[in-house]
Enzyme design. Structure first.
Site, PDB file in Angstrom:
ATOM      1  N   GLU A 167      12.385   2.080  14.254  1.00  0.00           N
ATOM      2  CA  GLU A 167      11.477   3.132  13.799  1.00  0.00           C
ATOM      3  C   GLU A 167      10.248   3.149  14.683  1.00  0.00           C
ATOM      4  O   GLU A 167      10.134   2.355  15.625  1.00  0.00           O
ATOM      5  CB  GLU A 167      11.091   2.930  12.333  1.00  0.00           C
ATOM      6  CG  GLU A 167      10.490   1.581  12.014  1.00  0.00           C
ATOM      7  CD  GLU A 167      10.308   1.346  10.517  1.00  0.00           C
ATOM      8  OE1 GLU A 167      10.471   2.295   9.730  1.00  0.00           O
ATOM      9  OE2 GLU A 167       9.987   0.205  10.138  1.00  0.00           O
ATOM     10  N   TYR A 185       0.827  -1.195   0.000  1.00  0.00           N
ATOM     11  CA  TYR A 185       0.000   0.000   0.000  1.00  0.00           C
ATOM     12  C   TYR A 185       0.863   1.247   0.000  1.00  0.00           C
ATOM     13  O   TYR A 185       2.073   1.189   0.232  1.00  0.00           O
ATOM     14  CB  TYR A 185      -0.950   0.009   1.201  1.00  0.00           C
ATOM     15  CG  TYR A 185      -0.313   0.350   2.529  1.00  0.00           C
ATOM     16  CD1 TYR A 185      -0.499   1.610   3.102  1.00  0.00           C
ATOM     17  CD2 TYR A 185       0.472  -0.574   3.213  1.00  0.00           C
ATOM     18  CE1 TYR A 185       0.074   1.936   4.328  1.00  0.00           C
ATOM     19  CE2 TYR A 185       1.047  -0.262   4.436  1.00  0.00           C
ATOM     20  CZ  TYR A 185       0.856   0.990   4.991  1.00  0.00           C
ATOM     21  OH  TYR A 185       1.426   1.315   6.193  1.00  0.00           O
ATOM     22  N   LYS A 205       6.547  -1.795   1.751  1.00  0.00           N
ATOM     23  CA  LYS A 205       5.391  -1.256   2.491  1.00  0.00           C
ATOM     24  C   LYS A 205       4.215  -2.216   2.320  1.00  0.00           C
ATOM     25  O   LYS A 205       3.290  -1.973   1.532  1.00  0.00           O
ATOM     26  CB  LYS A 205       5.045   0.144   1.991  1.00  0.00           C
ATOM     27  CG  LYS A 205       4.162   0.946   2.945  1.00  0.00           C
ATOM     28  CD  LYS A 205       4.075   2.387   2.481  1.00  0.00           C
ATOM     29  CE  LYS A 205       3.155   3.216   3.382  1.00  0.00           C
ATOM     30  NZ  LYS A 205       3.741   3.450   4.721  1.00  0.00           N
ATOM     31  N   ARG A 209       8.381   4.079  -4.464  1.00  0.00           N
ATOM     32  CA  ARG A 209       8.358   3.098  -3.378  1.00  0.00           C
ATOM     33  C   ARG A 209       7.311   2.026  -3.633  1.00  0.00           C
ATOM     34  O   ARG A 209       7.533   0.842  -3.336  1.00  0.00           O
ATOM     35  CB  ARG A 209       8.100   3.781  -2.029  1.00  0.00           C
ATOM     36  CG  ARG A 209       8.189   2.813  -0.850  1.00  0.00           C
ATOM     37  CD  ARG A 209       8.120   3.510   0.486  1.00  0.00           C
ATOM     38  NE  ARG A 209       6.868   4.224   0.673  1.00  0.00           N
ATOM     39  CZ  ARG A 209       6.607   4.996   1.738  1.00  0.00           C
ATOM     40  NH1 ARG A 209       7.520   5.153   2.668  1.00  0.00           N
ATOM     41  NH2 ARG A 209       5.444   5.607   1.855  1.00  0.00           N
TER      42      ARG A 209
END
Length: 280
Positions: free
Chosen positions: A177, A32, A145, A51
């Site tokens: 992160e 996504y 992702k 990306r």
């Protein structure tokens, strides 16, 4: 009624249906992207598109949707001025459930939707976020992702249960992160430190721009892992993501970071990034 887009058609959200046999549901084979919408326009798409392509390649998904046309259509139909657009691409719906996808690949399932949300004037930009540290137990390919977000959901819910806004993930003694954003500090020397892009973290689109802005401001930038001890000793801490932009973190595990308020460097980075987005 919100209008969404599914496999080439705009429709009311309650009419959008996806098969229970979709490979995103049965195997988590889905990726996504999320793009901020400011002043009725989606922003920074070239980075998000790059990306998305990398994520699809990593997950063996093929698709050539004209996403800018889809996003423009959703913004117009929903009258969206500020918020986000989410889009998702999956491995599609094969005839049978099987770990191996068919050699003659089935068409990807594709959908997108808008979400109204404050992006520029988000309340946390003024107050800062309170986060906690949490063990990083996610899978190894975090640079794509994907929709395998269960562990992030669990970490966010653990943070909420403990009275925090979010969690920063810790693995082998270093911060990787946040649950859905990149994590950064302005360390005791005044250096911006950010975990390098590798399989341990997502290559954040906002991170790319924020680091470029920091260097243009004359800040020294070090792309390396940093420890919780460095975090607690830092002058400032912040996250970066498409939805939050650059957002200050003022407290971690109940301990104040810096002066316990949004830092001046973070505020300047956020301001300059908003200017960049509006011009894109």
């Amino acid at each position: 009624m919100r209008i969404v887009w599914l496999n080439g058609e705009f429709m009311p959200e309650d009419e959008a249906k996806v098969s229970i046999f979709d490979r995103a549901l049965t195997f988590g084979q889905g990726v996504y992207e999320v793009s901020p919408v400011i002043d009725g326009k989606f922003r920074n798409w070239p980075h998000h598109a790059a990306r998305l392509e990398r994520s699809m390649d990593a997950c063996r998904i093929a698709d050539d949707t004209d996403w800018p046309a889809v996003m423009a259509g959703l913004i117009e139909r929903n009258g969206l001025n500020e918020g986000r657009i989410y889009l998702q691409v999956t491995g599609g719906v094969p005839a049978n459930r099987d770990f191996l996808a068919p050699l003659d690949r089935v068409p990807a399932t594709r959908f997108a939707f808008t979400q109204v949300a404050p992006v520029i004037d988000a309340p946390a930009a003024k107050t800062g976020l309170r986060v906690m540290l949490y063990p990083d137990g996610r899978w190894a390919l975090r640079s794509a992702k994907t929709t395998q977000l269960l562990y992030a959901v669990l970490a966010k819910e653990a943070a909420r249960d403990a009275g925090f806004d979010d969690a920063w993930l810790v693995e082998d003694g270093v911060i990787t992160e946040a649950t859905s954003a990149n994590a950064h500090i302005i360390d005791a020397r005044g250096v911006l430190v950010s975990h390098p892009v590798d399989r341990a973290v997502l290559p954040g689109v906002t991170r790319i721009n924020v680091l470029e802005i920091a260097r243009a401001m004359g800040l020294q930038v070090e792309e390396r892992p940093f420890t919780p001890e460095e975090l607690f000793a830092a002058r400032e801490a912040f996250i970066s993501s498409a939805g939050a932009l650059a957002m200050p973190v003022v407290e971690v595990d109940g301990r104040p970071i810096g002066n316990a308020g949004p830092g001046t460097v973070t505020s300047e980075l956020r301001s300059r990034y908003i200017t960049l987005l509006k011009a894109s």
